[in-house]
Design a protein around this motif. Structure first.
Motif, PDB file in Angstrom:
ATOM      1  N   UNK A  80      -6.046   2.418  -9.666  1.00 55.72           N
ATOM      2  CA  UNK A  80      -5.862   3.351  -8.388  1.00 55.72           C
ATOM      3  C   UNK A  80      -5.496   2.833  -7.095  1.00 55.72           C
ATOM      4  N   UNK A  81      -4.660   3.075  -6.187  1.00 51.44           N
ATOM      5  CA  UNK A  81      -4.452   2.493  -4.871  1.00 51.44           C
ATOM      6  C   UNK A  81      -5.543   3.049  -3.939  1.00 51.44           C
ATOM      7  N   UNK A  82      -5.560   2.016  -2.908  1.00 49.85           N
ATOM      8  CA  UNK A  82      -6.551   2.424  -2.041  1.00 49.85           C
ATOM      9  C   UNK A  82      -5.461   3.174  -0.948  1.00 49.85           C
ATOM     10  N   UNK A  83      -6.291   3.805   0.061  1.00 50.16           N
ATOM     11  CA  UNK A  83      -5.579   4.712   1.037  1.00 50.16           C
ATOM     12  C   UNK A  83      -4.762   3.581   1.928  1.00 50.16           C
ATOM     13  N   UNK A  84      -5.091   2.425   2.015  1.00 50.23           N
ATOM     14  CA  UNK A  84      -4.245   1.489   2.953  1.00 50.23           C
ATOM     15  C   UNK A  84      -2.963   1.238   1.920  1.00 50.23           C
ATOM     16  N   UNK A  85      -2.971   1.078   0.878  1.00 52.23           N
ATOM     17  CA  UNK A  85      -1.851   0.730   0.018  1.00 52.23           C
ATOM     18  C   UNK A  85      -1.133   1.909   0.047  1.00 52.23           C
ATOM     19  N   UNK A  86      -1.725   3.369  -0.102  1.00 50.72           N
ATOM     20  CA  UNK A  86      -1.026   4.535  -0.289  1.00 50.72           C
ATOM     21  C   UNK A  86      -0.025   4.482   1.064  1.00 50.72           C
ATOM     22  N   UNK A  87      -0.630   4.287   2.454  1.00 49.44           N
ATOM     23  CA  UNK A  87      -0.001   4.202   3.538  1.00 49.44           C
ATOM     24  C   UNK A  87       1.149   3.177   3.524  1.00 49.44           C
ATOM     25  N   UNK A  88       1.043   2.125   2.877  1.00 44.59           N
ATOM     26  CA  UNK A  88       2.113   1.254   2.875  1.00 44.59           C
ATOM     27  C   UNK A  88       3.236   1.763   2.112  1.00 44.59           C
ATOM     28  N   UNK A  89       2.869   2.270   1.036  1.00 46.76           N
ATOM     29  CA  UNK A  89       4.120   2.967   0.353  1.00 46.76           C
ATOM     30  C   UNK A  89       4.814   4.116   0.786  1.00 46.76           C
ATOM     31  N   UNK A  90       3.943   4.966   1.831  1.00 45.12           N
ATOM     32  CA  UNK A  90       4.451   6.075   2.653  1.00 45.12           C
ATOM     33  C   UNK A  90       5.462   5.536   3.393  1.00 45.12           C
ATOM     34  N   UNK A  91       5.214   4.357   4.413  1.00 45.80           N
ATOM     35  CA  UNK A  91       5.932   3.850   5.206  1.00 45.80           C
ATOM     36  C   UNK A  91       7.303   3.366   4.419  1.00 45.80           C
ATOM     37  N   UNK A  92       7.162   2.646   3.274  1.00 45.07           N
ATOM     38  CA  UNK A  92       8.497   2.229   2.623  1.00 45.07           C
ATOM     39  C   UNK A  92       9.162   3.419   2.241  1.00 45.07           C
ATOM     40  N   UNK A  93       8.764   4.416   1.799  1.00 48.88           N
ATOM     41  CA  UNK A  93       9.432   5.934   1.262  1.00 48.88           C
ATOM     42  C   UNK A  93       9.924   6.358   2.485  1.00 48.88           C
ATOM     43  N   UNK A  94       9.573   6.384   3.660  1.00 48.34           N
ATOM     44  CA  UNK A  94      10.133   6.902   4.830  1.00 48.34           C
ATOM     45  C   UNK A  94      11.188   6.210   5.369  1.00 48.34           C
ATOM     46  N   UNK A  95      11.309   4.901   5.189  1.00 44.61           N
ATOM     47  CA  UNK A  95      12.575   3.948   5.420  1.00 44.61           C
ATOM     48  C   UNK A  95      13.810   4.848   4.818  1.00 44.61           C
ATOM     49  N   UNK A  96      13.460   5.087   3.492  1.00 47.60           N
ATOM     50  CA  UNK A  96      14.538   5.652   2.663  1.00 47.60           C
ATOM     51  C   UNK A  96      14.786   7.193   3.107  1.00 47.60           C
TER      52      UNK A  96
END
Length: 93
Positions: free
Chosen positions: A1-17
């Protein structure tokens, strides 16, 4: 399970796209709420609601963040909007 900090990193990456994806902004706000970063969460929910005014979860998250920050009247307005958009929701306050 991802941590919330890791989740946020993924959200930032997704928002680039997909910078206009309101659901991602909303999810980012939820992760920030879990990390007790309420001021940052408020901005993410506001952005999500601006991008998709019909996204009830954005208004609900925004309302909860406002409530936690002590802004009861503003919170009530946002929560009312969430209920208007999704009256059959099972959300509980």
């Amino acid at each position: 399970m991802l941590s919330y900090e890791e989740d946020i990193k993924k959200f930032k990456e997704a928002l680039e796209l997909a910078p206009g994806n309101a659901e991602i902004w909303c999810s980012w706000g939820l992760a920030l709420m879990e990390l007790q970063k309420i001021d940052e969460a408020l901005k993410k929910f506001e952005k999500a609601a601006a991008l998709n005014p019909d996204l009830a979860s954005a208004w609900y998250g925004w309302g909860l963040a406002l409530l936690v920050s002590g802004q009861r009247e503003a919170a009530a307005e946002k929560l009312k909007k969430a209920i208007e958009l999704d009256p059959d929701s099972n959300r509980e306050l």
